[in-house]
Design an enzyme around this catalytic site. Structure first.
Site, short mmCIF file in Angstrom:
data_model
loop_
_atom_site.label_atom_id
_atom_site.label_comp_id
_atom_site.label_asym_id
_atom_site.label_seq_id
_atom_site.Cartn_x
_atom_site.Cartn_y
_atom_site.Cartn_z
N ASP A 1 -32.27 -32.14 34.90
CA ASP A 1 -32.13 -31.05 33.95
C ASP A 1 -33.01 -29.89 34.45
O ASP A 1 -33.86 -30.07 35.32
CB ASP A 1 -32.59 -31.53 32.57
CG ASP A 1 -32.53 -30.44 31.53
OD1 ASP A 1 -31.55 -29.67 31.55
OD2 ASP A 1 -33.44 -30.35 30.70
N PHE B 1 -25.66 -8.25 23.86
CA PHE B 1 -25.43 -8.90 25.17
C PHE B 1 -24.38 -9.99 25.06
O PHE B 1 -24.26 -10.66 24.04
CB PHE B 1 -26.75 -9.51 25.65
CG PHE B 1 -26.61 -10.37 26.86
CD1 PHE B 1 -26.73 -9.83 28.12
CD2 PHE B 1 -26.35 -11.72 26.74
CE1 PHE B 1 -26.61 -10.61 29.24
CE2 PHE B 1 -26.22 -12.52 27.86
CZ PHE B 1 -26.36 -11.96 29.11
N LYS C 1 -30.35 -1.93 29.09
CA LYS C 1 -31.01 -2.77 30.08
C LYS C 1 -30.03 -3.88 30.47
O LYS C 1 -29.26 -4.37 29.64
CB LYS C 1 -32.32 -3.35 29.56
CG LYS C 1 -32.15 -4.33 28.40
CD LYS C 1 -33.49 -4.82 27.90
CE LYS C 1 -33.31 -5.81 26.74
NZ LYS C 1 -34.58 -6.24 26.16
N ASP D 1 -27.41 -23.84 31.21
CA ASP D 1 -27.63 -22.40 31.37
C ASP D 1 -26.50 -21.75 32.16
O ASP D 1 -25.67 -22.41 32.78
CB ASP D 1 -28.96 -22.15 32.10
CG ASP D 1 -30.14 -22.33 31.18
OD1 ASP D 1 -29.93 -22.32 29.96
OD2 ASP D 1 -31.26 -22.49 31.68
N ASN E 1 -30.46 -33.87 24.91
CA ASN E 1 -29.23 -33.55 25.61
C ASN E 1 -29.15 -34.21 26.99
O ASN E 1 -28.10 -34.18 27.63
CB ASN E 1 -29.10 -32.03 25.76
CG ASN E 1 -30.28 -31.41 26.50
OD1 ASN E 1 -31.42 -31.84 26.32
ND2 ASN E 1 -30.03 -30.43 27.33
N ASP E 2 -30.24 -34.84 27.43
CA ASP E 2 -30.25 -35.53 28.72
C ASP E 2 -30.11 -37.04 28.57
O ASP E 2 -30.08 -37.75 29.58
CB ASP E 2 -31.55 -35.22 29.48
CG ASP E 2 -31.77 -33.73 29.67
OD1 ASP E 2 -30.80 -33.06 30.06
OD2 ASP E 2 -32.88 -33.24 29.43
#
Length: 1090
Positions: free
Chosen positions: A349, A481, A504, A619, A743-744
């Site tokens: 992870d 975003f 930005k 991610d 989550n792992d």
């Protein structure tokens, strides 16, 4: 089918299933079944040649010790968090009340909360590894009508989808009265999350127990066994086959011998009128019992003791102890230690495992000038809002701000304090920020410390303190975003009426939208390259002044897009594009995503050990790539391939799996690289099938496994486990998964070895793991030191154990040629019973526990020492047959040299010591001395304990032998001790001592010669390291390699709080604890790897 109860279990046994299930697992070992069958045979009087207790006692001992060990291992796997009574009593349909900092016990529909608009903030670290808060919101109807307890009691009605493992989706309807209200994931509180910044909330239990999404992603608890265990099973089968063939041959020999000799010798008549064939049949089973020690049951006792000792060494290793949190390393299982020395693939992870999830503002470029970091610390005490822990070291920058002469510098930090979606809360005279991402929090905090302090916001205003002056700006629009835009903007009306857009984002998207008249583009580009080479996360800052007429025209389009019923996000993006152009560049920021100490060094060292590391993260791709370069998983000598460049694989439920791999430039890859890639494709096929063979899965594994590193992005917990399973399935490789969050868990359970990091994301990963510690850097010591030692020790132990038992057992085989194949034993019964228990077990046991070919420092200094474990060269069928032939040779020498010496012998007293009992004593003495000296030759690391064990084993043998051959014990137990006076009579003959010395010498001489030749002519890697360790080595200093990849803050920024802010909902905030991250540890001097 729904599970209504909320009780779950992470353990394998309970009171009822422990005994049958544990025995079932133990009797999966072929040897245990063999000894059970052997015990049954020994009960039959016509077959047995040895007492039944010689097998029963060791078998019960083995089963008992193993059962106790398994029970202890299972007890530490119980998740204490989920054993609270109030959790177990929760049922589907219950309405529950949760308070701040409570863990959510089930998947719950949020009905109302104490916050305005029934907002509820949750920490999802247990689910996705992210420590930043996320908000959930109850429906408007439930918020208005379900605040009182009496109202909650009358609530009923809900319809939802079947339980599933989708953490990112929920579909349901609330049927209340005669109305139907749609539900989605924003209304759900998932089990494993924690309530934050919300005093109280109420919810309806939708899924409970094993039906909750986190448990659906958890995978099944399975029994893990090492590769050596499986190999030992196959070797036991091989021994069974050899044993049956040998016994069959001897039984046939007995049949013919009895026909030709036995039936005609009057002195051999036993009064039983049995045919030669029947006697041969009985002889077959008699030899099965006599030769059973080819696979002694004590082998499994010794293996369990060795594994237990190796686990304790891991627990006691102070170099894997994390003093900051008082966390030692913990071996949570005792059955997988040697597998740590054979790892080929590591699946890791990212968040919390490789990184600390702590961002720090390091550098910036403003108006073309880069503000570097000298070595003098700046005092921010003049700023009452400054954080004491904030560190920045450029005095020129702070002087520019304080002088208020450089407008670009002021505009730079004003932008940072205004252009964001951070939430703020006043807590005990302190401002506490809560950001959608750690990057954004770091930027707003930096602006705060430089005097531009974000104070508060409403749905249409934002207030900051500019160098002590409080100013409120009207927020006209917030362009949030998303992963496609890779930027965010805010349109503000200044107190003087001027309208300005601040933006930005990633340099790749900002530079495309800059005005041709924008300054500083080239110098800022150079600064971005420098920042990227230092593996800092970068983003660009820009602005644009907007006229009133232009804004009014754009605002009408914006309102139309914001109320569109279809494709609302696409419509908004088009409108955003119209305003976000002709921007003026101000500068760029550089943020450090702090890695855990020692991560780059650990990854580099593991890579030198030919261990391939895959990072599996939820991610975004750019974030993972940035971390890949930061931790040196990706380097400049690698060719990068992105998943969308090769092909895009569509997962179930319309999720896309993005992959990029790095391949070292090598000849075997040229053919693949020279092939045209073509256009990206989207393939309507499940990439991770539940069953069966998928050609795309095979292609993925084949391609990825040829790469130096692989990073998988945007993967769910279930997909993490699927990736691990693919490599196990198609590559037959030994895998290790390491993670720190719930989550792992599925990934940890799926891999051959699961490692949990006891970090900031709870204890779910630790509770499901096989090994646990506090820092990723300890993984190199776990594998390269403990894993390698455990593998080498176990292999040496097994090779020697097979050898010593072949040497011991096959003497019976040679003796059968001179005993009419009559199943008669060549030794005394008590010697057979005690051989593996007292006479030869301790020296090899200590080798299995303490032996080292090189010390721990050299093991870490030369990672190539790890390769034999991956290749399985130290214990395989080749080594097994070498041990077999070595044992055959030794048994030949041990039997036939004493046999020749006894053939025509006269003692000192005129009597010939050529009787069977004296012969048994001489062969037994030769055997004990030979096998104990043999383990001495195989010992690499000598201690006093080893020396004592070798000499003590021989002394114990002679001491016990003289005792059981004494007249006193014969008087007490005449039927059990029949070798009265044999030892004292035989061993007082010098001729027999010379025979023993000759036997031992001839047995060991070839071994000494072969070992000398191997170490001289064909030295192993360990031999070379030991030789080089005595020489002075020049140790190169660590140098960080150059970087050519650019990172971007905006890439990792999750969706902000624009919708929440613009709707006017009140925002509350929890203080976020911050602390100085420890400085990175220095690279240990390393010698060049061989």
């Amino acid at each position: 089918t729904f599970t209504f109860g909320n009780a779950i279990r992470t353990y394998k046994y309970n009171v009822i299933t422990f005994l049958p299930l544990n025995l079932y697992e133990q009797f999966k070992r072929a040897a245990n079944l063999y000894f059970l069958a052997l015990l049954i045979l020994q009960i039959i009087p016509e077959i047995t040649t040895l007492p039944w207790y010689t097998t029963l006692v060791p078998l019960v001992l083995v089963l008992g010790i193993t059962a106790i060990k398994d029970l202890v291992d299972d007890l530490v796997s119980v998740t204490c968090l989920f054993q609270e009574c109030r959790w177990m009593q929760i049922q589907v349909g219950d309405v529950v009340r949760l308070k701040k900092n409570d863990f959510i016990p089930a998947d719950i529909l949020l009905l109302s909360s104490s916050n305005p608009n029934s907002l509820c903030y949750v920490e999802t670290a247990e689910l996705d590894g992210e420590t930043n808060l996320k908000f959930k919101m109850g429906l408007k109807v439930t918020h208005e009508r379900l605040q009182e307890e009496s109202q909650l009691q009358s609530f009923d009605g809900n319809h939802c989808e079947e339980p599933n493992n989708r953490l990112d989706k929920f579909t349901g309807n609330m049927l209340w009265g005669r109305e139907r209200f749609p539900l989605d994931l924003d209304n759900m509180l998932l089990r494993g999350c924690k309530v934050r910044n919300t005093d109280e909330c109420h919810g309806l239990v939708i899924y409970a127990g094993s039906d909750t999404k986190i448990m659906r992603n958890g995978g099944k608890t399975r029994f893990k066994r090492t590769k050596i265990d499986y190999l030992m099973n196959y070797m036991v089968y091989t021994i069974f086959v050899l044993l049956i063939l040998v016994c069959a041959g001897l039984a046939i020999g007995h049949t013919y011998w009895y026909q030709d000799v036995g039936s005609r010798a009057w002195y051999l008549y036993d009064g039983l009128n049995q045919t030669a064939s029947y006697r041969g049949f009985l002889s077959f089973w008699g030899y099965i019992i006599v030769l059973n020690t080819m696979v002694p049951i004590s082998l499994y006792v010794s293996v369990e003791v060795i594994r237990l000792g190796q686990s304790k060494f891991i627990n006691w290793d102070l170099q894997m102890y994390y003093s900051e949190k008082d966390t030692p390393a913990k071996a949570r299982t005792t059955t997988l230690n040697e597998q740590l020395g054979q790892i080929e693939y590591i699946f890791s992870d990212k968040t919390g495992t490789l990184t600390q999830n702590i961002m720090a503002f390091k550098k910036c470029s403003i108006a073309g000038r880069v503000y570097e970091i000298p070595y003098i610390y700046i005092d921010f005490s003049s700023n009452i809002f400054a954080e004491k822990k904030f560190q920045f070291y450029d005095h020129h920058l702070i002087s520019c701000i304080q002088s208020k002469k450089d407008k670009d510098v002021l505009e730079f930090f004003k932008l940072l304090s205004l252009c964001h979606t951070v939430m703020v809360e006043q807590r005990e005279d302190d401002l506490v920020y809560q950001a959608a991402s750690p990057d954004e929090g770091a930027l707003v905090t930096a602006a705060r410390n430089f005097g531009f302090v974000f104070l508060s916001r409403t749905q249409d205003t934002i207030t900051i303190s500019e160098m002590g002056t409080e100013t409120t700006y009207e927020m006209l629009a917030l362009l949030d975003f998303n992963s496609d835009r890779k930027r965010m903007s805010i349109i503000l009306r200044f107190p003087d009426g001027k309208i300005r857009l601040y933006c930005k984002g990633a340099d790749t998207v900002i530079y495309e939208r800059l005005s041709p008249n924008s300054k500083y583009k080239d110098v800022t580009q150079e600064a971005l390259d420098v920042f990227a080479n230092e593996t800092l996360r970068t983003l660009c800052l820009c602005y644009k002044d907007i006229s009133r007429a232009d804004f009014d025209a754009w605002s009408r389009k914006y309102k139309e897009a914001s109320i569109a019923m279809r494709n609302r996000e696409e419509a908004l993006d088009e409108v955003y594009e119209q305003i976000e152009k002709d921007l003026l560049l101000i500068g760029a920021t550089a943020i450090e995503d702090k890695l855990q100490d020692g991560v780059p060094e650990t990854i580099a060292k593991l890579a030198k050990a030919d261990i391939k590391i895959w990072v599996l993260t939820g991610d975004k791709k750019e974030t993972a790539e940035n971390i890949g370069f930061s931790c040196q998983l990706l380097t400049d000598d690698m060719q990068i391939y992105y998943g969308e460049d090769v092909s895009s694989f569509e997962l179930s439920h319309n999720l896309y799996f993005y992959l990029f791999v790095s391949e070292k430039l090598s000849m075997r890859q040229n053919s693949r690289r020279n092939e045209p890639l073509g256009k990206p494709k989207k393939i309507k096929e499940r990439f991770f099938p539940e069953g069966g063979k998928n050609s795309y899965s095979v292609d993925f594994v084949d391609m990825a496994c040829e790469c130096g590193a692989v990073i998988c992005c945007r993967v769910t917990p279930k997909q993490k486990a699927n990736v691990v399973n693919l490599v196990k399935k198609y590559k037959k490789a030994i895998t290790l998964s390491i993670g720190d969050g719930a989550n792992d868990v599925n990934m940890i359970k799926t891999a051959d070895i699961g490692v949990g990091i006891s970090g900031q994301e709870g204890m779910q990963a630790v509770m499901s793991s096989d090994y646990a510690f506090a820092q990723f850097r300890y993984l190199q010591r776990l594998l390269l030191v403990h894993g390698r030692w455990s593998y080498i020790r176990m292999c040496k132990f097994l090779r020697y154990f097979f050898y010593k038992n072949f040497s011991f057992t096959l003497v019976h085989f040679w003796y059968s040629f001179f005993s009419g194949y009559s199943s008669q034993v060549a030794y005394e019964d008590w010697f057979i019973t005690l051989y593996n228990v007292c006479y030869s077990s301790l020296p090899v046991l200590l080798v299995g526990l303490l032996d080292q070919d090189v010390n721990d420092k050299l093991s870490l200094m030369f990672p190539k020492l790890y390769l034999p474990g991956q290749q399985g060269t130290l214990f395989n069928y080749k080594n097994f047959f070498i041990s077999l032939f070595h044992g055959i040779f030794t048994s030949l020498i041990i039997f036939f040299i004493p046999y020749g010496a006894f053939l025509q012998t006269m003692g000192q007293d005129g009597e010939a010591p050529s009787d069977y009992q004296s012969f048994a004593v001489v062969t037994a003495s030769s055997l004990i001395i030979t096998v104990n000296l043999q383990i001495s030759l195989d010992t690499s690391y000598w201690t006093f304990v080893n020396c004592f064990a070798v000499l003590g084993s021989m002394a114990i043998y002679f001491g016990i032998m003289f005792d059981i051959h004494s007249a006193g014990i014969h008087v007490i137990f005449p039927s059990a001790f029949k070798f009265t006076g044999v030892a004292s009579n035989a061993l007082r003959q010098p001729y027999l001592w010379l025979t023993i010395i000759l036997t031992v010498g001839i047995s060991l001489l070839p071994v000494i010669c072969i070992q000398f030749l191997c170490k001289t002519i064909w030295p192993s890697v360990g031999d070379e390291v030991r030789q080089r360790s005595t020489l002075a080595r020049k140790k190169p200093t660590f140098q960080r390699g150059a970087r050519s990849r650019r990172s971007a803050y905006a890439f990792s920024h999750s969706r902000g709080y624009a919708d929440l802010i613009s709707t006017g909902r009140s925002i509350r905030q929890k203080p976020r604890a911050r602390r100085d991250a420890p400085e990175s540890i220095k690279e240990a001097p390393q010698a060049e790897n061989i």
